[in-house]
Design an enzyme around this catalytic site. Structure first.
Site, short mmCIF file in Angstrom:
data_model
loop_
_atom_site.label_atom_id
_atom_site.label_comp_id
_atom_site.label_asym_id
_atom_site.label_seq_id
_atom_site.Cartn_x
_atom_site.Cartn_y
_atom_site.Cartn_z
CG HIS A 111 -2.06 -1.01 1.04
ND1 HIS A 111 -3.10 -1.09 1.93
CD2 HIS A 111 -2.29 -1.94 0.08
CE1 HIS A 111 -3.95 -2.04 1.53
NE2 HIS A 111 -3.46 -2.57 0.41
CD GLU B 106 -1.51 3.97 3.63
OE1 GLU B 106 -1.22 3.24 2.65
OE2 GLU B 106 -2.65 4.03 4.10
NE ARG C 148 -15.33 2.28 -29.30
CZ ARG C 148 -15.27 1.78 -30.53
NH1 ARG C 148 -14.08 1.52 -31.08
NH2 ARG C 148 -16.36 1.54 -31.21
CB ALA D 39 -28.08 -0.46 -26.08
#
Lengths: 393, 393
Positions: free
Chosen positions: B52, B54, B186, B275
């Site tokens: 990560h 940190e 896209r 769609a």
């Protein structure tokens, strides 16, 4: 060069012109100026069968008062003998010395007035405030050119091109602002056209109304096209103007007949079948598409078959404006170039064989030669006689 | 109150965050500041399975260098043991005295880091540059909330709602400017989705391309949904990313699987059937409608059945913007309030039973528990194993 006084007089003459009715004849105004520039008389044309604007003005002065005067007229004085004699002759006989006009007369029958005036020694000047004058009689001029009224085809649709949901409900796809806009545009048309399918399904009043439902001052003539009978209690029969019924699918013939009645501007708002037919026939001069931010899907399309087999034949539009009306959008468009190929492609509007377009020559509104006459008093087809219920307008 | 130095550091941390990949884990950046405000180290997260942000920063300083330091982090330090231990603990053990972060961690698994830090006596401040931080990981945060990627459904249509002329031709309804816009959009999606019908009919490459046809730097993963086989020589198989094939109509399951692969943003561009299916299922977060000033009529509709029986069930949209792109228009909209009634009405997106949404807890991209796995290597359905071809991304 027209003087400042003459230009002012022309502007006033254009205001007068607008007082006349839209109809078979153009709206024309005229002002008589003394050689010193004083207004001797004002006139305008009050519709077919009444004196032309120049004669109207001349009639207000004594026989010798116009001698040496200047006539300021919004349209070229006519050279045609109709119900009245040629205005060019009337001006010459009155002794007018100078004529200033805005637009040349576009009709074969009436043109030639300027030449006649010049031949008699009158000084003639044209083109003064021509743009403003064109605005006043734009539709009439276009009708002389095309032989038919200007046609606006309007529809409201969902974003995905539906006019209604699957069960037929469509009130209201668009919102109040869009509807107000529609009614304002109805009011500036001379006739509003619907198909019998829409009359049967929706029972529209075909009136131009204010938001509170009251009638706007100007009302288009209701016109119903199609073969289905209109019910005796249909709302359209309560329209302030008696409706015209055309039991036909021959749109050019309908338009020609309407032109013969002095209809210069038609608002087609009559459902998907009729809208598609006007577009397919290349008879739509202007499209008004009210787009609601809504998806409906399903089978109730705002437009049906347009005779476009392939993308190369697409009916391309030139979008004149996109306007936001509340939640909705209004696209105003006109046909762009005609498709390259394809059957029944958007042919430029030509004079239909059936059309007997109005000229400025005081053609009577009721004319036995009209090829197609609507039935005005009932659902039964009537082709024999053409009823007259707008008087001369 | 965060100091000006800390706010500057946060802005820098957000720049670092963007260097990390979009995927299962959020993009996070971190900066270690000395008590005097000097930058001790910078770090960011490079994707699932790597340290990560940190920890990445802490790893760059010697054991005692962070004692008394301030950690500026774009997301609340996690409180979760995954492939790495909790960052909150790492910060405490390093002796960090103060933590400034932008956004609370929205996941149940990882949240609680701030409390843990405070419990250990660390001063914690949150909400610094929160809006900018939200922008960076907006899609990831939304995915934590909805359990599925953000879905944009795009289509191009004629003004009257057709996707093609009657013979199937559609190149090009819209113009070059609109197509360029599509390719740019896209490129910012993680996946691009088409139906097998469109793959079969149009053989699209599903790539994001520049105007000269060359590939843009970022490419969405191609995703093919449906039961028709994709030909061995289909263009989509030459995509820089190996395509994912989902031989199913279960869209929530597809989206859940894509979420499990780190796909945060999906671009559905796959034809009218797909769609319509996404909209009907209430799975469209954003609609991009490219409107060409063209009328086509005919039967090739851009959208089909949307499950709207009556106007009261209309799928109302909130239009976010209307843009002119050359001769075309782009409407960007999102669903407005769900319809009042009706079957299959736009249900808010909820976690599908099949969905195993990604958390920040370093869930492996390949996970035997995935309910639905695409076939990635051929036209044959494959549900047993989930292929991995994006590495950890």
């Amino acid at each position: 060069m027209a003087s400042a006084i003459e230009i002012d007089a022309m502007r006033r003459a254009l205001q007068l012109a607008r007082r006349g009715p839209r109809g078979l004849n153009p709206q024309v105004g005229a002002i008589l100026l003394s050689p010193g520039g004083e207004v001797l008389a004002e006139g305008y044309h009050r519709g077919a069968g009444t004196p032309h604007a120049e004669v109207d003005a001349l009639s207000q002065v004594t026989a010798d008062a116009a001698r040496g005067a200047t006539a300021v007229v919004t349209l070229e004085p006519c050279n045609h003998t109709g119900r009245t004699g040629p205005c060019a002759v009337a001006l010459i006989e009155a002794g007018v010395a100078r004529v200033v006009y805005a637009l040349d007369d576009p009709t074969d029958a009436a043109a030639g007035g300027a030449d006649r005036l010049r031949g008699a020694g009158v000084v003639v000047e044209s083109g003064v405030e021509a743009d403003a004058a064109e605005e006043v009689i734009h539709d009439w001029v276009a009708l002389q050119r095309t032989g038919r009224p200007h046609v606006t085809v309007k529809w409201a649709q969902s974003l995905d091109g539906r006019a209604a949901a699957d069960d037929g409900t469509s009130q209201w796809i668009t919102g109040a602002v869009a509807r107000r806009d529609v009614h304002a545009r109805r009011a500036i048309a001379d006739a509003i056209v619907a198909g019998t399918g829409t009359i049967h399904a929706d029972d529209p009043a075909l009136t131009a109304r204010a938001e509170d439902g009251s009638l706007l001052p100007a009302q288009p003539i209701p016109v119903v096209i199609g073969s289905t009978e209109t019910a005796p209690d249909a709302a359209v029969r309560r329209h302030p103007h008696e409706p015209l019924f055309y039991p036909t699918h021959d749109l050019p013939a309908v338009l020609a007949d309407l032109a013969g009645r002095g209809v210069q501007r038609v608002f087609v708002e009559g459902g998907p079948t009729l809208a598609s037919a006007f577009i397919r026939a290349g008879l739509a001069d202007e499209l008004l598409v009210y787009l609601a931010p809504v998806l409906l899907g399903g089978s109730r399309l705002a437009l049906g078959d347009l005779g476009v087999p392939s993308i190369a034949n697409a009916r391309r539009l030139a979008v004149a404006s996109v306007e936001i009306l509340g939640d909705d959008m209004l696209l105003v468009a006109r046909p762009a170039a005609a498709p390259a190929t394809g059957p029944a492609a958007a042919a430029p509007a030509t004079r239909s064989a059936a059309a007997a377009p109005a000229t400025r020559a005081d053609r009577p509104a009721v004319d036995g030669s009209t090829a197609l006459a609507p039935a005005s008093t009932g659902p039964e087809p009537a082709r024999a006689t053409a009823p007259q219920h707008r008087g001369d307008v």
